[in-house]
Design an enzyme around this catalytic site. Sequence first.
Site, mmCIF file in Angstrom:
data_model
loop_
_atom_site.group_PDB
_atom_site.id
_atom_site.type_symbol
_atom_site.label_atom_id
_atom_site.label_comp_id
_atom_site.label_asym_id
_atom_site.label_seq_id
_atom_site.Cartn_x
_atom_site.Cartn_y
_atom_site.Cartn_z
ATOM 1 N N TYR A 123 -14.595 -12.254 0.951
ATOM 2 C CA TYR A 123 -15.283 -11.000 0.650
ATOM 3 C C TYR A 123 -16.581 -11.260 -0.122
ATOM 4 O O TYR A 123 -17.612 -10.629 0.135
ATOM 5 C CB TYR A 123 -14.378 -10.091 -0.178
ATOM 6 C CG TYR A 123 -13.419 -9.262 0.641
ATOM 7 C CD1 TYR A 123 -13.871 -8.233 1.455
ATOM 8 C CD2 TYR A 123 -12.046 -9.490 0.577
ATOM 9 C CE1 TYR A 123 -12.993 -7.456 2.194
ATOM 10 C CE2 TYR A 123 -11.153 -8.718 1.318
ATOM 11 C CZ TYR A 123 -11.633 -7.699 2.122
ATOM 12 O OH TYR A 123 -10.765 -6.935 2.861
ATOM 13 N N ARG A 131 -7.648 11.544 -4.883
ATOM 14 C CA ARG A 131 -8.902 10.947 -4.422
ATOM 15 C C ARG A 131 -9.979 11.986 -4.132
ATOM 16 O O ARG A 131 -11.175 11.666 -4.169
ATOM 17 C CB ARG A 131 -8.629 10.093 -3.170
ATOM 18 C CG ARG A 131 -8.027 8.755 -3.485
ATOM 19 C CD ARG A 131 -9.070 7.773 -4.061
ATOM 20 N NE ARG A 131 -9.922 7.268 -2.991
ATOM 21 C CZ ARG A 131 -11.193 7.537 -2.838
ATOM 22 N NH1 ARG A 131 -11.801 8.337 -3.704
ATOM 23 N NH2 ARG A 131 -11.892 7.022 -1.846
ATOM 24 N N ASP A 136 -6.743 -2.918 -6.921
ATOM 25 C CA ASP A 136 -7.342 -3.488 -5.713
ATOM 26 C C ASP A 136 -7.608 -4.962 -5.953
ATOM 27 O O ASP A 136 -7.910 -5.363 -7.089
ATOM 28 C CB ASP A 136 -8.643 -2.764 -5.368
ATOM 29 C CG ASP A 136 -9.128 -3.108 -3.967
ATOM 30 O OD1 ASP A 136 -8.645 -2.486 -3.005
ATOM 31 O OD2 ASP A 136 -9.961 -4.020 -3.830
ATOM 32 N N ARG A 147 0.821 -1.215 0.000
ATOM 33 C CA ARG A 147 0.000 0.000 0.000
ATOM 34 C C ARG A 147 0.854 1.263 0.000
ATOM 35 O O ARG A 147 0.450 2.298 0.534
ATOM 36 C CB ARG A 147 -0.968 0.035 1.200
ATOM 37 C CG ARG A 147 -2.002 -1.068 1.205
ATOM 38 C CD ARG A 147 -3.082 -0.791 2.252
ATOM 39 N NE ARG A 147 -3.934 -1.954 2.439
ATOM 40 C CZ ARG A 147 -4.259 -2.469 3.627
ATOM 41 N NH1 ARG A 147 -3.804 -1.918 4.734
ATOM 42 N NH2 ARG A 147 -5.041 -3.526 3.706
ATOM 43 N N ARG A 173 -3.267 6.328 1.069
ATOM 44 C CA ARG A 173 -3.856 7.473 1.766
ATOM 45 C C ARG A 173 -2.906 8.223 2.698
ATOM 46 O O ARG A 173 -3.233 9.321 3.137
ATOM 47 C CB ARG A 173 -5.079 7.003 2.562
ATOM 48 C CG ARG A 173 -6.273 6.667 1.707
ATOM 49 C CD ARG A 173 -7.422 6.193 2.554
ATOM 50 N NE ARG A 173 -7.165 4.871 3.118
ATOM 51 C CZ ARG A 173 -7.920 4.307 4.054
ATOM 52 N NH1 ARG A 173 -8.951 4.974 4.568
ATOM 53 N NH2 ARG A 173 -7.640 3.096 4.506
#
Length: 362
Positions: A158, A44, A82, A31, A35
């Site tokens: 998921y 974003r 992703d 990652r 963020r």
Amino acid sequence: MSLDFPPLKNDLLLRAARGEQTERAPVWVMRQAGRYLPEFREVRAKHGFFDVCRTPELATEVTLQPIRRYAGLLDAAIIFSDILVVPQAMGMTVEMNPGPHFPEPLNTPADVAKLRAHVDVEQELGYVFAAITRARRELDGAVPLIGFCGAPWTLFSYMVEGETSRTYTKAKTWLFKYPEESKALLMRIADVCVDFLVGQIKAGAQLVQVFDSWAGELAPHHFREYALPALKHIASSVRAQLVVQNLAPVPMTLFPKGATALLPELAEYAGYDVIGIDWCIDPVDARKAVGGLVALQGNLDPNVLYGGREAIEREVKRMCERFKGGKAPKAWIANLGHGITPGVDPEDMRFFLECVHKYSKA
């Protein structure tokens, strides 16, 4: 298909992934395009998460942001995407609010009929391939580019749970109540992953990683029965497809978070060149567990990056000493034991990378 890319200037990661002892450990961070970077948050602010994934120009920009910021300190870029693009390709709707949410999860095996009977990865995931080719060119050979996918068990979880879970009750209910249907779905996911990884390699990925983020949620016997066969299928089938398509092999990494008890079996039977470990095992013990079969990757606790410079330096030094201790494999790749989290100060990330450079020298 052969694409003309700039020559690679830094092959440290690829040499380590092939099992070679390197002058220092190559380092990258899961990652790393994310963020915690203000430049990522700026992107974003104007674009939805999956819009960034599906727009090659934006995905490339985000992929290169940490490479620019930490010039000379990172030894790899990882394409911004992703793991849940695979369920999307299979016909499921996935939203980010802010975490992943499936409005229509697979509640029973009958719901599997809603999935696409055949997944054309070029049609459904071609935007990832386009981003990889674009990013590979824009990297200009500075560092290798990593492609990836989620592991079948993690994606299965998921798809059945419909969101991130603490208990995995729905996914495990499937294993207990519908064992054969579960195995069939896992292999169906694995087949899509194979095509997806081969497509990424054709597009320019120089190493690929399979993220089994929820591997540690399974009992060892269930991991062997359900997760491991699909992981083996991915490794062997990707390699076979590369031969058939006359493509050069690339190293393959498996990150089975939490499955440290199964390291010996994973090293011997799963078929990957590199195994990533989390922070819950000592690197010396991990070396003993895998023998000389694979290179290792890891394993600093991501939360150390909140602990201040003294703690970061102390823990990186310890990690490097433990990875360099013991017997083969001597090759290792420095990383966190999971992904970097959003609140990390980018300058503390820089300090982490500088410490790896300092303390991992052979």
